[in-house]
Design a protein around this motif. Structure first.
Motif, PDB file in Angstrom:
ATOM      1  N   ASP A   1       0.831  -1.216   0.000  1.00 50.53           N
ATOM      2  CA  ASP A   1       0.000   0.000   0.000  1.00 50.53           C
ATOM      3  C   ASP A   1       0.863   1.263   0.000  1.00 50.53           C
ATOM      4  OD1 ASP A   1      -2.544  -1.177  -0.074  1.00 50.53           O
ATOM      5  OD2 ASP A   1      -2.507  -1.572   2.081  1.00 50.53           O
ATOM      6  N   TYR A   2       1.977   1.209   0.714  1.00 51.25           N
ATOM      7  CA  TYR A   2       2.874   2.374   0.779  1.00 51.25           C
ATOM      8  C   TYR A   2       3.402   2.709  -0.615  1.00 51.25           C
ATOM      9  CZ  TYR A   2       6.783   5.336   2.274  1.00 51.25           C
ATOM     10  OH  TYR A   2       7.662   6.384   2.431  1.00 51.25           O
ATOM     11  N   LYS A   3       3.853   1.674  -1.340  1.00 52.41           N
ATOM     12  CA  LYS A   3       4.394   1.905  -2.677  1.00 52.41           C
ATOM     13  C   LYS A   3       3.328   2.426  -3.636  1.00 52.41           C
ATOM     14  CE  LYS A   3       7.982  -1.618  -2.174  1.00 52.41           C
ATOM     15  NZ  LYS A   3       8.418  -2.983  -2.545  1.00 52.41           N
ATOM     16  N   ALA A   4       2.072   2.033  -3.380  1.00 55.85           N
ATOM     17  CA  ALA A   4       0.963   2.509  -4.215  1.00 55.85           C
ATOM     18  C   ALA A   4       0.416   3.850  -3.698  1.00 55.85           C
ATOM     19  CB  ALA A   4      -0.149   1.471  -4.245  1.00 55.85           C
ATOM     20  N   ARG A   5       1.064   4.417  -2.667  1.00 55.20           N
ATOM     21  CA  ARG A   5       0.693   5.694  -2.068  1.00 55.20           C
ATOM     22  C   ARG A   5      -0.704   5.658  -1.430  1.00 55.20           C
ATOM     23  NH1 ARG A   5       4.455   9.203  -2.814  1.00 55.20           N
ATOM     24  NH2 ARG A   5       3.159  10.945  -2.102  1.00 55.20           N
ATOM     25  N   ARG A   6      -1.097   4.484  -0.980  1.00 58.99           N
ATOM     26  CA  ARG A   6      -2.329   4.342  -0.198  1.00 58.99           C
ATOM     27  C   ARG A   6      -1.922   4.386   1.282  1.00 58.99           C
ATOM     28  NH1 ARG A   6      -3.159   0.313  -4.315  1.00 58.99           N
ATOM     29  NH2 ARG A   6      -2.442  -1.310  -2.869  1.00 58.99           N
ATOM     30  N   PHE A   7      -1.640   5.559   1.752  1.00 56.04           N
ATOM     31  CA  PHE A   7      -0.979   5.690   3.049  1.00 56.04           C
ATOM     32  C   PHE A   7      -1.893   5.340   4.223  1.00 56.04           C
ATOM     33  CE2 PHE A   7       1.422   8.788   0.354  1.00 56.04           C
ATOM     34  CZ  PHE A   7       2.550   8.001   0.229  1.00 56.04           C
ATOM     35  N   ASP A   8      -3.183   5.654   4.133  1.00 58.70           N
ATOM     36  CA  ASP A   8      -4.090   5.292   5.226  1.00 58.70           C
ATOM     37  C   ASP A   8      -4.124   3.770   5.416  1.00 58.70           C
ATOM     38  OD1 ASP A   8      -4.903   7.814   6.062  1.00 58.70           O
ATOM     39  OD2 ASP A   8      -6.388   7.970   4.458  1.00 58.70           O
ATOM     40  N   ALA A   9      -4.206   3.049   4.292  1.00 62.07           N
ATOM     41  CA  ALA A   9      -4.221   1.582   4.379  1.00 62.07           C
ATOM     42  C   ALA A   9      -2.887   1.064   4.910  1.00 62.07           C
ATOM     43  CB  ALA A   9      -4.515   0.982   3.002  1.00 62.07           C
ATOM     44  N   ALA A  10      -1.787   1.652   4.449  1.00 69.12           N
ATOM     45  CA  ALA A  10      -0.460   1.236   4.923  1.00 69.12           C
ATOM     46  C   ALA A  10      -0.335   1.452   6.423  1.00 69.12           C
ATOM     47  CB  ALA A  10       0.621   2.008   4.187  1.00 69.12           C
ATOM     48  N   ILE A  11      -0.830   2.594   6.903  1.00 66.52           N
ATOM     49  CA  ILE A  11      -0.773   2.899   8.339  1.00 66.52           C
ATOM     50  C   ILE A  11      -1.532   1.847   9.138  1.00 66.52           C
ATOM     51  CG2 ILE A  11      -1.631   4.527  10.088  1.00 66.52           C
ATOM     52  CD1 ILE A  11      -0.910   6.775   8.063  1.00 66.52           C
TER      53      ILE A  11
ATOM     54  N   ALA B   1       5.819   5.414  10.875  1.00 65.08           N
ATOM     55  CA  ALA B   1       6.201   6.837  10.869  1.00 65.08           C
ATOM     56  C   ALA B   1       6.435   7.330   9.442  1.00 65.08           C
ATOM     57  CB  ALA B   1       7.459   7.038  11.711  1.00 65.08           C
ATOM     58  N   ALA B   2       7.023   6.480   8.591  1.00 69.74           N
ATOM     59  CA  ALA B   2       7.266   6.870   7.198  1.00 69.74           C
ATOM     60  C   ALA B   2       5.951   7.095   6.466  1.00 69.74           C
ATOM     61  CB  ALA B   2       8.079   5.787   6.498  1.00 69.74           C
ATOM     62  N   ALA B   3       4.973   6.221   6.704  1.00 69.33           N
ATOM     63  CA  ALA B   3       3.669   6.372   6.053  1.00 69.33           C
ATOM     64  C   ALA B   3       2.957   7.634   6.550  1.00 69.33           C
ATOM     65  CB  ALA B   3       2.818   5.136   6.313  1.00 69.33           C
ATOM     66  N   GLU B   4       3.051   7.904   7.856  1.00 67.42           N
ATOM     67  CA  GLU B   4       2.445   9.122   8.407  1.00 67.42           C
ATOM     68  C   GLU B   4       3.104  10.368   7.821  1.00 67.42           C
ATOM     69  OE1 GLU B   4       1.067   7.493  12.815  1.00 67.42           O
ATOM     70  OE2 GLU B   4       3.143   8.154  12.491  1.00 67.42           O
ATOM     71  N   PHE B   5       4.414  10.320   7.653  1.00 65.87           N
ATOM     72  CA  PHE B   5       5.144  11.445   7.067  1.00 65.87           C
ATOM     73  C   PHE B   5       4.653  11.715   5.648  1.00 65.87           C
ATOM     74  CE2 PHE B   5       8.519  13.277   4.558  1.00 65.87           C
ATOM     75  CZ  PHE B   5       9.032  14.280   5.367  1.00 65.87           C
ATOM     76  N   GLU B   6       4.578  10.659   4.831  1.00 65.99           N
ATOM     77  CA  GLU B   6       4.157  10.828   3.442  1.00 65.99           C
ATOM     78  C   GLU B   6       2.703  11.281   3.346  1.00 65.99           C
ATOM     79  OE1 GLU B   6       5.964  10.839   0.854  1.00 65.99           O
ATOM     80  OE2 GLU B   6       7.826  10.193   1.815  1.00 65.99           O
ATOM     81  N   LYS B   7       1.886  10.866   4.290  1.00 66.71           N
ATOM     82  CA  LYS B   7       0.490  11.298   4.316  1.00 66.71           C
ATOM     83  C   LYS B   7       0.379  12.784   4.640  1.00 66.71           C
ATOM     84  CE  LYS B   7      -3.816  10.579   6.883  1.00 66.71           C
ATOM     85  NZ  LYS B   7      -4.439   9.926   8.047  1.00 66.71           N
TER      86      LYS B   7
ATOM     87  N   SER C   1       3.979  11.528  12.797  1.00 66.96           N
ATOM     88  CA  SER C   1       5.217  10.824  12.452  1.00 66.96           C
ATOM     89  C   SER C   1       6.270  11.030  13.537  1.00 66.96           C
ATOM     90  CB  SER C   1       5.738  11.324  11.105  1.00 66.96           C
ATOM     91  OG  SER C   1       6.940  10.680  10.763  1.00 66.96           O
ATOM     92  N   ILE C   2       6.383  12.280  14.021  1.00 69.92           N
ATOM     93  CA  ILE C   2       7.356  12.585  15.086  1.00 69.92           C
ATOM     94  C   ILE C   2       7.029  11.791  16.349  1.00 69.92           C
ATOM     95  CG2 ILE C   2       8.132  14.405  16.665  1.00 69.92           C
ATOM     96  CD1 ILE C   2       7.831  16.355  14.278  1.00 69.92           C
ATOM     97  N   LYS C   3       5.748  11.759  16.700  1.00 69.05           N
ATOM     98  CA  LYS C   3       5.327  11.033  17.906  1.00 69.05           C
ATOM     99  C   LYS C   3       5.643   9.541  17.788  1.00 69.05           C
ATOM    100  CE  LYS C   3       1.256  10.254  20.820  1.00 69.05           C
ATOM    101  NZ  LYS C   3      -0.198  10.529  20.981  1.00 69.05           N
ATOM    102  N   THR C   4       5.391   8.972  16.606  1.00 65.02           N
ATOM    103  CA  THR C   4       5.668   7.543  16.399  1.00 65.02           C
ATOM    104  C   THR C   4       7.163   7.260  16.480  1.00 65.02           C
ATOM    105  OG1 THR C   4       3.699   7.329  15.003  1.00 65.02           O
ATOM    106  CG2 THR C   4       5.369   5.613  14.806  1.00 65.02           C
ATOM    107  N   CYS C   5       7.971   8.157  15.922  1.00 64.96           N
ATOM    108  CA  CYS C   5       9.433   7.972  15.974  1.00 64.96           C
ATOM    109  C   CYS C   5       9.943   8.011  17.411  1.00 64.96           C
ATOM    110  CB  CYS C   5      10.127   9.047  15.136  1.00 64.96           C
ATOM    111  SG  CYS C   5      10.010   8.788  13.355  1.00 64.96           S
ATOM    112  N   HIS C   6       9.393   8.922  18.211  1.00 70.29           N
ATOM    113  CA  HIS C   6       9.790   8.974  19.629  1.00 70.29           C
ATOM    114  C   HIS C   6       9.436   7.658  20.331  1.00 70.29           C
ATOM    115  CE1 HIS C   6      11.451  12.934  20.277  1.00 70.29           C
ATOM    116  NE2 HIS C   6      10.450  13.509  19.629  1.00 70.29           N
TER     117      HIS C   6
END
Length: 577
Positions: free
Chosen positions: A265-275, A295-301, A307-312
């Protein structure tokens, strides 16, 4: 470098050779101050002097400045590595020596330093009672350890034993337990063999089986005579039932399936599904990699705060589970990128630096340098204020009239910061520097003023005066020739010609004890004078002037001819009276 800078450098080298390091630092500092342009060798030499005094903080600063000036000079990197080693940053020193060897793979000093640092890392690990990174204990730190064991038929059954799983986790937390556990439980050796890709087999009895067999009494009597063999029918072979997989292994497999779906899903830019898939993966199995993917999917979304919160969270969980520092470095790096996109350059720099502390990568280092450059430019732009610049200029003028040259320099510097495109700030500061006898700085400021406004005639004249004070008479004349061409209305004609005559006279004036004829003979051998006299065009012009002196005035209208005739007049070759 200037002649003066060369002199200080030679003094510094002499002090260094005689192990007078404080004096060497003083000499190299003087050379840096009078050098017309930043010189990497001087910073390198001073770095070496600081390092000899065990002042590794200042040694590091000078080494980094050396690299900034000339990033292709290997010695700058070896200086930096030496300073880092002295500070106890063995990993940083190792990385820096490796950068030096990329520039020059045959550099003996860099190779020797790298060998010493690697030996120190091994010794430090041994002293701590831990297994160095290059030992087998490194493989047990693999964040995918249990997944690898579950996927291998020789070790998958081990994971059904929760006590064994706890034992592996204890070894991960305390590597010094490895040797004793290997002796007491042969399964540890089988685990390491699988991780190393080796093919070994344990006995069928599992842990302790061999010891149990040897302990049983051998009470079966030997036959007294040969007995008749009875043929037995072979017993049917049954397939052994597979050991049931542990809950942890099952969850890991399910989590990896969710991760794979998330990647699609991430590669297809379906970020909500990837998350959604990455969150399920994390809920099933606590692998920090899933959080980094989330975090990468949240960033791209575009959910940068999320994304910052997830990375922490990934960093916090990674610390607790002793996750590979490279994975933690990725989390820090992504926080830096998110803050950059949010426009918070200060926090972006902070987290890029923290990422590099965990693991240095060219990608994050390049991002850090770019953000630092951007922040510096924004800081400069934010400081610009024409009204404040004018107030600083007036303050500088007041200090100048009161002969308070240091404060005049300070006020004009403030003006330059507030209005960096205004040539007057540089020219005024050049005048104050000249009063302080800081002529190289005055020349640099005049050049800056001319770069901002090529028709700012006063900057040329101040530059020529600074060169005169430095006894650079040829440069005086060259600068005056430039301003003469721009002075179309001849507003500064008298001032220019007076300074030109003064410079030419100083160049060819008699030395102590010389007669007029001796001076003329010496001047006649000057390479530039000889070149002019031997020029066929100039010979023709001089011949015409001898027959008709008025013709000389006509030829003087040509700037090149005028320059050469003025040199001959100053040298006494042509007499005007």
């Amino acid at each position: 470098m200037s002649t003066e800078a060369d002199k200080f450098k030679a003094e510094g080298n002499a002090f260094f050779a005689s192990k007078q390091y404080k004096e060497a630092i003083g000499a190299f500092t003087s050379a840096i101050e009078v050098s017309p342009t930043p010189n990497h060798v001087l910073y390198s030499n001073r770095s070496g002097s600081y390092a000899s005094l065990k002042d590794f903080d200042n040694a590091l600063k000078d080494a980094e400045e050396c690299i900034n000036i000339n990033p292709t000079w290997v010695k700058g990197f070896t200086r930096k590595a030496t300073a880092l080693h002295g500070q106890g940053d063995l990993v940083g020193a190792k990385d820096t020596y490796e950068e030096a060897l990329k520039l020059d793979p045959t550099n003996a000093q860099a190779q020797s330093g790298l060998n010493a640092v690697e030996e120190a890392i091994k010794n430090e690990a041994a002293a701590d009672g831990t297994t160095p990174d290059l030992g087998i204990g490194k493989f047990l730190q693999d964040p995918n350890l249990f997944a690898k064991l579950a996927g291998n038929p020789k070790t998958s059954a081990f994971l059904a034993d929760q006590a064994f799983i706890q034992k592996l986790k204890q070894i991960q937390a305390t590597p010094s337990l490895l040797n004793s556990e290997m002796v007491s439980d042969p399964r540890i050796m089988q685990v390491i063999a699988v991780l190393l890709g080796l093919d070994i087999e344990l006995g069928n009895g599992g842990p302790g089986a061999a010891a149990q067999e040897s302990a049983e009494p051998n009470d079966t009597p030997m036959p007294d005579a040969p007995q008749k063999e009875t043929k037995k029918e072979p017993e049917p072979q049954s397939e052994p039932e597979p050991e049931p997989e542990s809950e942890e292994v099952v969850n890991k497999k399910k989590a990896d399936e969710e991760k794979a779906l998330g990647n699609t899903d991430y590669k297809a830019r379906r970020f909500d599904a990837a998350i959604e898939h990455y969150q399920k993966a994390w809920e099933l199995y606590k692998d920090v990699t899933y959080l980094n993917n989330l975090a990468a999917a949240e960033f791209e979304k575009g959910d940068l705060e999320g994304s910052i919160k997830t990375c922490h969270k990934a960093i916090e969980e990674g610390r607790e589970t002793r996750t590979d520092y490279k994975i933690i470095a990725k989390s820090f790096g992504r926080i830096g990128t998110a803050y950059h996109k949010l426009g918070d350059l200060t926090k972006s720099i902070e987290f890029y630096e923290r990422s590099l502390t965990e693991h240095r990568t060219p990608d994050v280092l390049a991002k850090l340098r770019a953000v630092e450059k951007e922040k510096k430019q924004k800081d400069v732009e934010a400081y610009i204020d024409p009204e404040q610049a004018e107030a600083a200029r007036e303050e500088g003028n007041a200090f100048f009239k009161a002969a308070d040259w240091p404060n005049a320099v300070k006020a004009y510097t403030e003006m330059i910061k507030r209005a960096p495109e205004d040539a007057r700030g540089y020219s005024n500061r050049a005048a104050a520097y000249a009063k302080l006898l800081s002529f190289p700085e005055a020349v640099r400021d005049c050049d800056s003023a001319i770069a901002k406004d090529p028709n700012f005639l006063r900057a040329y004249i101040r530059k020529a005066n600074a060169y005169f004070a430095m006894r650079e008479y040829n440069k005086v004349v060259d600068t005056l020739n430039e301003v003469s061409e721009k002075d179309k209305d001849h507003q500064h004609f008298n001032e220019i010609e007076a300074l030109r005559s003064k410079a030419l006279g100083a160049r060819f004036q008699s030395q102590d004890g010389e007669t007029e004829q001796e001076t003329l003979d010496r001047v006649s051998k000057d390479p530039e004078i000889v070149s002019i006299i031997q020029d066929p065009v100039m010979q023709s012009i001089l011949g015409q002037a001898r027959e008709n002196p008025a013709a000389l005035n006509e030829h003087m209208k040509n700037p090149e001819v005028r320059k050469k005739i003025q040199l001959l007049i100053a040298a006494g070759i042509i007499r005007t009276r």
